[in-house]
Design a protein around this motif. Structure first.
Motif, PDB file in Angstrom:
ATOM      1  N   GLU A   1       0.856  -1.189   0.000  1.00  0.00           N
ATOM      2  CA  GLU A   1       0.000   0.000   0.000  1.00  0.00           C
ATOM      3  C   GLU A   1       0.890   1.236   0.000  1.00  0.00           C
TER       4      GLU A   1
ATOM      5  N   TRP B   1       0.836   5.065   1.389  1.00  0.00           N
ATOM      6  CA  TRP B   1       0.142   5.931   2.346  1.00  0.00           C
ATOM      7  C   TRP B   1       0.701   7.344   2.282  1.00  0.00           C
ATOM      8  N   GLU B   2      -0.193   8.315   2.391  1.00  0.00           N
ATOM      9  CA  GLU B   2       0.209   9.692   2.661  1.00  0.00           C
ATOM     10  C   GLU B   2       0.041   9.914   4.157  1.00  0.00           C
TER      11      GLU B   2
ATOM     12  N   ARG C   1       1.101  12.016   8.028  1.00  0.00           N
ATOM     13  CA  ARG C   1       1.301  13.349   8.602  1.00  0.00           C
ATOM     14  C   ARG C   1       2.790  13.700   8.567  1.00  0.00           C
TER      15      ARG C   1
ATOM     16  N   GLN D   1       5.080  10.478   1.816  1.00  0.00           N
ATOM     17  CA  GLN D   1       4.521   9.170   1.526  1.00  0.00           C
ATOM     18  C   GLN D   1       5.392   8.063   2.096  1.00  0.00           C
TER      19      GLN D   1
ATOM     20  N   GLU E   1      -1.173   6.424  11.584  1.00  0.00           N
ATOM     21  CA  GLU E   1      -2.335   7.090  12.168  1.00  0.00           C
ATOM     22  C   GLU E   1      -2.425   8.549  11.716  1.00  0.00           C
TER      23      GLU E   1
ATOM     24  N   GLY F   1      -3.041   9.307   8.678  1.00  0.00           N
ATOM     25  CA  GLY F   1      -2.753   9.327   7.248  1.00  0.00           C
ATOM     26  C   GLY F   1      -3.854   8.654   6.449  1.00  0.00           C
ATOM     27  N   LYS F   2      -3.614   8.487   5.153  1.00  0.00           N
ATOM     28  CA  LYS F   2      -4.602   7.803   4.314  1.00  0.00           C
ATOM     29  C   LYS F   2      -3.894   6.950   3.269  1.00  0.00           C
ATOM     30  N   ARG F   3      -4.524   5.795   3.024  1.00  0.00           N
ATOM     31  CA  ARG F   3      -3.995   4.901   1.990  1.00  0.00           C
ATOM     32  C   ARG F   3      -4.457   5.401   0.632  1.00  0.00           C
ATOM     33  N   VAL F   4      -3.537   5.444  -0.347  1.00  0.00           N
ATOM     34  CA  VAL F   4      -3.886   5.989  -1.659  1.00  0.00           C
ATOM     35  C   VAL F   4      -3.719   4.981  -2.789  1.00  0.00           C
TER      36      VAL F   4
ATOM     37  N   VAL G   1      -9.833   2.089   8.941  1.00  0.00           N
ATOM     38  CA  VAL G   1      -8.943   3.228   9.199  1.00  0.00           C
ATOM     39  C   VAL G   1      -7.502   2.840   8.895  1.00  0.00           C
TER      40      VAL G   1
ATOM     41  N   ASN H   1      -9.883  -2.446  -0.974  1.00  0.00           N
ATOM     42  CA  ASN H   1      -8.493  -2.182  -1.334  1.00  0.00           C
ATOM     43  C   ASN H   1      -8.240  -2.409  -2.822  1.00  0.00           C
TER      44      ASN H   1
END
Length: 549
Positions: A216, A218-219, A221, A255, A291, A293-296, A447, A455
């Protein structure tokens, strides 16, 4: 369906696969002789669409191919700044010091990259040299000559309907013929499988071994980001259920690449590799980074893990196997892109020498000799016993005795353990369901962890639904009649894209294939205990569309 009549185009060299191996071969061919006609055929919708790799790149392959890659603007800019090796328990971890590690495990001088973007850039370099690259062109067949000669490939057949008939927009495809054909399809390539079987290329090698790699992007913080940091883990959550481990790489733009590898020689058919990955992200050491962040993006692929002793013969009449099609991954380093590039370069040099000598369609034995005695051999021989030790004796033995073997080999060129064998194939390693206990996995929280189908939408996978399934069952009755009662039909779990389901119907269970979900990882072709599933190429352009993998 009658055999179609196809037009043919002739080239000096035909290359199947626009990954690092195929593109390196194409570039080197044109560097050595700009007049050669070279074509690269890629089943993805564009170059890079099907490329998924960790990836920490050892630039030695690119240095050998294009020493001026920095000046040419290669998307390789994030140098590794910190190496961390962690042994995880369920709630904590132990950091393994770097100093006892063999020098080959040091990532100093390596780069965190998106190999999809590196391949897009390499494609541009190849085209600037005059290479023809055709994306969206699945190679569905080999063109055979006398005595097993590979004359070329069939590419670009479109318009066969789901019922197997020629639809109104049917295109028969073309035969692309070459003096030499280079197969750079990656792990468990469908054409490579045929060549290996027909010519017995693996008859003197150990069985090829594989892992399933899931990844994965992730973006995260900014305060959680540490540019250039590389972390590898072993241990929890797999424990004794399976071999494998994880990686987390911090690249630019806040990332991280988060990946998890499960060795496919696990016994318990109830193991669910995808859910092991999702559970792993809840470890405190990993969760604290993700935590907020978000999966892109998400993707998966099989990784060749057999190493030196599992490499088949690399040449056959009319062509060669390159890179992961032959299994050139260095498992402890989790690296294969550098060897893929080196193999492409070596094959190109052998082909140019042969063509200049007036040869065509023979075996490029100079390529085999280069791989068996050159830098690829030096890289793979040092680590050849780590995987069989891990498989046969577990993680602790692999760390202790595998580490010793690598140290001695690094210093002397001699492996004190010789060359250990792998034994069973990954399919044969699967145990009967009656001897194992089902595993209760926590439900994804949406989350940090996600269900498979959600996914898969982040892999941007798409297939034309009006085409025959590219996942062929040799016997359609086997999944319910044999694999389900004996092995609890593990395809429901080992597939990281939810392609296979067992549906409970009024008249009993039914095996369902959701081919449109397939991310082309080929795990089913490898792990199915009955070896009943044959992964074939779908019509061109289908599959994942990875942006930055």
């Amino acid at each position: 369906m009658t055999e179609p009549t196809r037009e043919a185009m002739e080239y000096d060299v035909v290359i199947v696969g626009a990954g690092p191996a195929g593109l390196s071969a194409a570039i080197r061919l044109k560097q050595l002789d700009p007049e050669l006609s070279v074509v690269v055929l890629e089943k993805g919708s564009e170059v890079g669409a099907h490329i998924l790799s960790g990836a920490v790149l050892d630039p030695c392959g690119l240095d050998a191919l294009m020493p001026d890659w920095r000046e040419k603007g290669a998307p390789i800019t994030t140098a590794v700044t910190e190496d961390r090796f962690l042994l995880l328990g369920e709630a904590g971890h132990v950091r393994i010091p770097n100093w006892p590690m063999p020098p080959l495990m040091n990532n100093h001088g390596n780069y965190i990259v998106s190999m999809a973007n590196v391949c897009r850039w390499m494609g541009e370099q190849a085209e600037a040299l005059g290479v023809e690259i055709f994306p969206g062109m699945s190679c569905s067949e080999l063109v055979w000559g006398d005595d097993g000669l590979v004359k070329g490939v069939v590419a670009g057949e479109f318009g066969i309907t789901a019922e197997g008939e020629k639809g109104p927009n049917y295109e028969p495809g073309m035969e692309l013929l070459g003096k030499y054909v280079m197969l750079a399809e990656g792990a468990r390539g469908s054409l490579s499988k045929q060549v290996i079987a027909r010519h017995g290329l693996a008859s003197a090698a150990e069985p090829q071994k594989y892992g399933l790699g899931m990844k994965e992007i992730w973006e995260i913080r900014p305060e959680n980001h540490k540019l250039g940091q590389v972390t590898h883990t072993m241990g929890w959550p797999l424990g004794k259920n399976a071999g494998g481990g994880s990686f987390m790489y911090h690249l630019e733009n806040n990332q991280v690449f988060v990946g998890f590898v499960v060795h496919l020689n696990y016994e318990n058919p109830y193991l669910f590799p995808y859910m092991e990955f999702q559970r792993f992200k809840h470890h405190p050491e990993i969760a604290k980074v993700l935590e907020g962040g978000k999966r892109v993006a998400y993707g998966a692929r099989a990784i060749t893990e057999g190493g030196w002793q599992s490499m088949p013969r690399l040449t056959f009449p009319g062509g060669v196997l390159l890179g992961c099609a032959a299994g050139m991954v260095n498992v402890p380093r989790i690296k294969g892109n550098h060897n893929a590039m080196l193999s492409g370069k070596a094959a190109a040099e052998a082909a140019v020498e042969a063509i200049h000598a007036g040869r065509a369609g023979d075996e490029l034995t100079a390529y085999e000799a280069d791989v068996r005695s050159g830098p690829i051999a030096a890289d793979l021989k040092k680590v050849r016993n780590v995987k069989p030790l891990w498989s046969g004796y577990g993680l602790t033995a692999s760390l202790a005795f595998g580490g010793l073997d690598m140290w001695v080999s690094s210093l002397t060129g001699w492996n004190p353990l010789g060359t250990l064998k792998h034994g069973k194939t990954d399919a044969e390693a699967t145990g009967r369901a009656s001897r194992h206990t089902p595993i209760d996995y926590p439900k994804p929280d949406g989350v940090l962890s996600f269900d498979r189908l959600t996914n898969v939408s982040f892999s941007f996978t798409n297939h034309d639904e009006d085409q025959p399934s590219h996942l062929k069952l040799k016997d359609p009755t086997i999944p319910v009649r044999w694999t389900l009662p004996k092995y609890a039909e593990p395809a429901q779990r080992y597939c990281p894209a939810g392609v296979y389901e067992v549906i409970e119907a009024e008249d009993g269970p039914r095996f369902q294939i959701n081919a449109q979900n397939c991310v082309h990882c080929k795990t089913c072709d490898i792990k199915d205990p009955a070896q009943n599933i044959n992964w074939c190429t779908p019509q061109g352009g289908g599959g994942p569309n990875y942006p930055n993998m």
